[in-house]
Design an enzyme around this catalytic site. Sequence first.
Site, PDB file in Angstrom:
ATOM      1  N   LYS A 182     -82.053  84.930  51.001  1.00 48.26           N
ATOM      2  CA  LYS A 182     -83.000  83.810  50.989  1.00 48.26           C
ATOM      3  C   LYS A 182     -84.358  84.348  50.558  1.00 48.26           C
ATOM      4  O   LYS A 182     -84.645  85.527  50.769  1.00 48.26           O
ATOM      5  CB  LYS A 182     -83.131  83.212  52.396  1.00 48.26           C
ATOM      6  CG  LYS A 182     -83.688  81.819  52.411  1.00 48.26           C
ATOM      7  CD  LYS A 182     -82.589  80.794  52.151  1.00 48.26           C
ATOM      8  CE  LYS A 182     -83.129  79.403  51.965  1.00 48.26           C
ATOM      9  NZ  LYS A 182     -82.028  78.414  51.961  1.00 48.26           N
ATOM     10  N   ASP A 210     -84.695  75.254  47.496  1.00 45.46           N
ATOM     11  CA  ASP A 210     -84.721  74.895  48.917  1.00 45.46           C
ATOM     12  C   ASP A 210     -85.984  74.028  49.047  1.00 45.46           C
ATOM     13  O   ASP A 210     -86.466  73.492  48.031  1.00 45.46           O
ATOM     14  CB  ASP A 210     -84.794  76.155  49.805  1.00 45.46           C
ATOM     15  CG  ASP A 210     -84.516  75.861  51.278  1.00 45.46           C
ATOM     16  OD1 ASP A 210     -83.338  75.723  51.659  1.00 45.46           O
ATOM     17  OD2 ASP A 210     -85.475  75.744  52.073  1.00 45.46           O
TER      18      ASP A 210
HETATM   19  P1  NDP Z   1     -87.498  69.034  49.987  1.00 48.99           P
HETATM   20  O1  NDP Z   1     -88.697  69.860  49.744  1.00 48.99           O
HETATM   21  O2  NDP Z   1     -86.872  68.325  48.846  1.00 48.99           O
HETATM   22  O3  NDP Z   1     -87.797  67.936  51.116  1.00 48.99           O
HETATM   23  C1  NDP Z   1     -88.195  68.302  52.394  1.00 48.99           C
HETATM   24  C2  NDP Z   1     -88.382  67.028  53.202  1.00 48.99           C
HETATM   25  O4  NDP Z   1     -88.553  67.368  54.557  1.00 48.99           O
HETATM   26  C3  NDP Z   1     -89.623  66.250  52.795  1.00 48.99           C
HETATM   27  O5  NDP Z   1     -89.420  64.895  53.035  1.00 48.99           O
HETATM   28  C4  NDP Z   1     -90.675  66.823  53.734  1.00 48.99           C
HETATM   29  O6  NDP Z   1     -91.767  65.952  53.966  1.00 48.99           O
HETATM   30  C5  NDP Z   1     -89.874  67.007  54.994  1.00 48.99           C
HETATM   31  N1  NDP Z   1     -90.463  68.091  55.767  1.00 48.99           N
HETATM   32  C6  NDP Z   1     -90.596  69.383  55.425  1.00 48.99           C
HETATM   33  N2  NDP Z   1     -91.212  70.070  56.364  1.00 48.99           N
HETATM   34  C7  NDP Z   1     -91.481  69.187  57.336  1.00 48.99           C
HETATM   35  C8  NDP Z   1     -92.115  69.288  58.584  1.00 48.99           C
HETATM   36  N3  NDP Z   1     -92.610  70.452  59.029  1.00 48.99           N
HETATM   37  N4  NDP Z   1     -92.178  68.181  59.348  1.00 48.99           N
HETATM   38  C9  NDP Z   1     -91.682  66.999  58.900  1.00 48.99           C
HETATM   39  N5  NDP Z   1     -91.096  66.843  57.712  1.00 48.99           N
HETATM   40  C10 NDP Z   1     -90.991  67.923  56.949  1.00 48.99           C
HETATM   41  O7  NDP Z   1     -86.455  70.017  50.694  1.00 48.99           O
HETATM   42  P2  NDP Z   1     -84.862  69.909  50.782  1.00 48.99           P
HETATM   43  O8  NDP Z   1     -84.461  68.499  50.927  1.00 48.99           O
HETATM   44  O9  NDP Z   1     -84.293  70.712  49.690  1.00 48.99           O
HETATM   45  O10 NDP Z   1     -84.578  70.710  52.139  1.00 48.99           O
HETATM   46  C11 NDP Z   1     -84.579  70.074  53.416  1.00 48.99           C
HETATM   47  C12 NDP Z   1     -83.830  70.942  54.399  1.00 48.99           C
HETATM   48  O11 NDP Z   1     -82.489  71.137  53.933  1.00 48.99           O
HETATM   49  C13 NDP Z   1     -84.397  72.348  54.622  1.00 48.99           C
HETATM   50  O12 NDP Z   1     -84.112  72.743  55.954  1.00 48.99           O
HETATM   51  C14 NDP Z   1     -83.526  73.200  53.691  1.00 48.99           C
HETATM   52  O13 NDP Z   1     -83.487  74.548  54.086  1.00 48.99           O
HETATM   53  C15 NDP Z   1     -82.186  72.520  53.858  1.00 48.99           C
HETATM   54  N6  NDP Z   1     -81.210  72.759  52.798  1.00 48.99           N
HETATM   55  C16 NDP Z   1     -81.499  72.510  51.490  1.00 48.99           C
HETATM   56  C17 NDP Z   1     -80.533  72.702  50.527  1.00 48.99           C
HETATM   57  C18 NDP Z   1     -80.773  72.369  49.105  1.00 48.99           C
HETATM   58  O14 NDP Z   1     -79.838  72.485  48.315  1.00 48.99           O
HETATM   59  N7  NDP Z   1     -81.943  71.922  48.711  1.00 48.99           N
HETATM   60  C19 NDP Z   1     -79.217  73.240  50.858  1.00 48.99           C
HETATM   61  C20 NDP Z   1     -78.977  73.404  52.273  1.00 48.99           C
HETATM   62  C21 NDP Z   1     -79.965  73.185  53.185  1.00 48.99           C
HETATM   63  P3  NDP Z   1     -93.158  66.209  53.212  1.00 48.99           P
HETATM   64  O15 NDP Z   1     -92.905  65.843  51.790  1.00 48.99           O
HETATM   65  O16 NDP Z   1     -94.117  65.302  53.892  1.00 48.99           O
HETATM   66  O17 NDP Z   1     -93.494  67.662  53.391  1.00 48.99           O
HETATM   67  O1  2IT Z   2     -79.867  76.557  52.417  1.00 46.63           O
HETATM   68  C1  2IT Z   2     -79.132  76.502  51.420  1.00 46.63           C
HETATM   69  O2  2IT Z   2     -77.906  76.623  51.506  1.00 46.63           O
HETATM   70  C2  2IT Z   2     -79.755  76.292  50.112  1.00 46.63           C
HETATM   71  N1  2IT Z   2     -80.960  76.119  50.040  1.00 46.63           N
HETATM   72  C3  2IT Z   2     -78.912  76.320  48.874  1.00 46.63           C
HETATM   73  C4  2IT Z   2     -78.692  77.730  48.404  1.00 46.63           C
HETATM   74  C5  2IT Z   2     -78.001  77.860  47.069  1.00 46.63           C
HETATM   75  O3  2IT Z   2     -77.895  79.017  46.632  1.00 46.63           O
HETATM   76  O4  2IT Z   2     -77.576  76.884  46.464  1.00 46.63           O
END
Ligand code: NDP
Ligand code: 2IT
Length: 449
Positions: free
Chosen positions: A130, A170
């Site tokens: 990561k 992420d």
């Molecule tokens: P994005 O940046 O696309 O979106 C994040 C969202 O979460 C936004 O709506 C943001 O709001 C909100 N957010 C972030 N931090 C906070 C906080 N401290 N309090 C409240 N709301 C918050 O990220 P992703 O959707 O890609 O990721 C979301 C989660 O999913 C993370 O935990 C990530 O590690 C996990 N994840 C992502 C993957 C991926 O493929 N993208 C894969 C697996 C897991 P705001 O815009 O107001 O900051």
């Molecule tokens: O938390 C996760 O699994 C991710 N942000 C996706 C990682 C990836 O390599 O697609």
Amino acid sequence: MTRTGTSTVEAVYEEVVRRNPAEREFHQAVREVLDSLGPVLERHPEHAELKTVQRLCEPERQVVFRVVWQDDRGEVQVNRGFRVEFNSALGPYKGGLRFHPSVYLGIVKFLGFEQVFKNALTGMPIGGGKGGSDFDPKGRSEAEVMRFCQAFMTELYRHLGEHTDVPAGDTGVGAREIGYLFGQYKRITNRYESGVLTGKGVSWGGARVRTEATGYGAAFFASEMLAARGTSLEGRRVVVSGSGNVALYAVQKATQLGATVVACSDSGGYVVDESGLDLEVLQRVKEVERGRLTDYAERVRSARHVVGGSVWDVPCEVAIPSATQNELDEAAAARLVRNGCVAVSEGANMPSTPGALEVFRAAGTAFGPGKAANAGGVATSALEMQQNASRDSWTFEHTEARLEQIMKDVHARCAEAAEEYGSPGDLVVGANVAGFLRVADAMRAHGLV
Ligand code: NDP
Ligand code: 2IT
């Protein structure tokens, strides 16, 4: 838990805290896994001798670097970059990059540690890693984001490679950032190495469904958990937290599977719409305009915006937390249970606090931990690597069918391991045990490295 198992994991935990001071989230992630491993170490005493658990808690390599760039006003900005290459027993390091002001080593290590088990659970040939930076993309111009990505990759490129380490997105890193990162990697190395990053645009080596994969996967996982209890998502009231990449596509798939998603959130508050969220408007606001939920509420008459507060106050039967770590605490979990929530599928990484987990356990709520429920994202990244290696490009339908099957398999692996190791129905234990056994077996085969 038997005494040998308990004393081993307690000693390992104390050592992890001592060696990694003040990395609270990393301690939390390690604790949760260790709490599941006692019975495994009892049955596999060789892993105590080989110190497999201790080795798993120590990243193979940690890179911390300075990132210097200039903002639009010409002011020099200094950020910190990270890449933690945690474990390569099953394949090249694989895992996303997070750009958020809260990023520090403890966050990157917790995410990297979780990633090792998650990637193992997918059954695919990927190790865990990561990275990210404390760079805050909010309010930054397109040009600033590009310059930051170029500066970040100027150091990171030397640690990457399709057989070495393959980052993806992420929080704060989506297709736009992956584009700038890839461009800079290509410029520096003079290699069109498609397999060095995933989450690429479909026209230049990206996989169809990667954008949707994490959210879709979390909805599929919810559906699997409900099916195991003889029911489904059909007609269910669902709440999704966040409104980023994971949240949007969890909303879409849950809706396609017959649920009504009544609320989602961002860091400023949440929106509720009893008739179900309007995904088209939501996507336009979040993905095209990069706007806020307040913009959504202004456009959709039936929606109500609540400033601040907790989205978990909204009653639902299924919760898909998809924002960030520790966003759902014990009190929120108790409210969810009281309001009739029967299933929680974690789209985010470690969104539930340990206290929340205990509440769900005690209530018998179906609970899919992030390392299982959100594995669809990285699994589809592995499918992207497959397509890049064979210079192929699959259809949306084919890729989505693969994703759905992978999520079913992940669920089955967790359920079977939970059953076999004495905690039937506990998918937290199941995910930790099944993930551990696959990585540990490869580590044993590779000897003491
Ligand atoms: P994005 O940046 O696309 O979106 C994040 C969202 O979460 C936004 O709506 C943001 O709001 C909100 N957010 C972030 N931090 C906070 C906080 N401290 N309090 C409240 N709301 C918050 O990220 P992703 O959707 O890609 O990721 C979301 C989660 O999913 C993370 O935990 C990530 O590690 C996990 N994840 C992502 C993957 C991926 O493929 N993208 C894969 C697996 C897991 P705001 O815009 O107001 O900051
Ligand atoms: O938390 C996760 O699994 C991710 N942000 C996706 C990682 C990836 O390599 O697609």
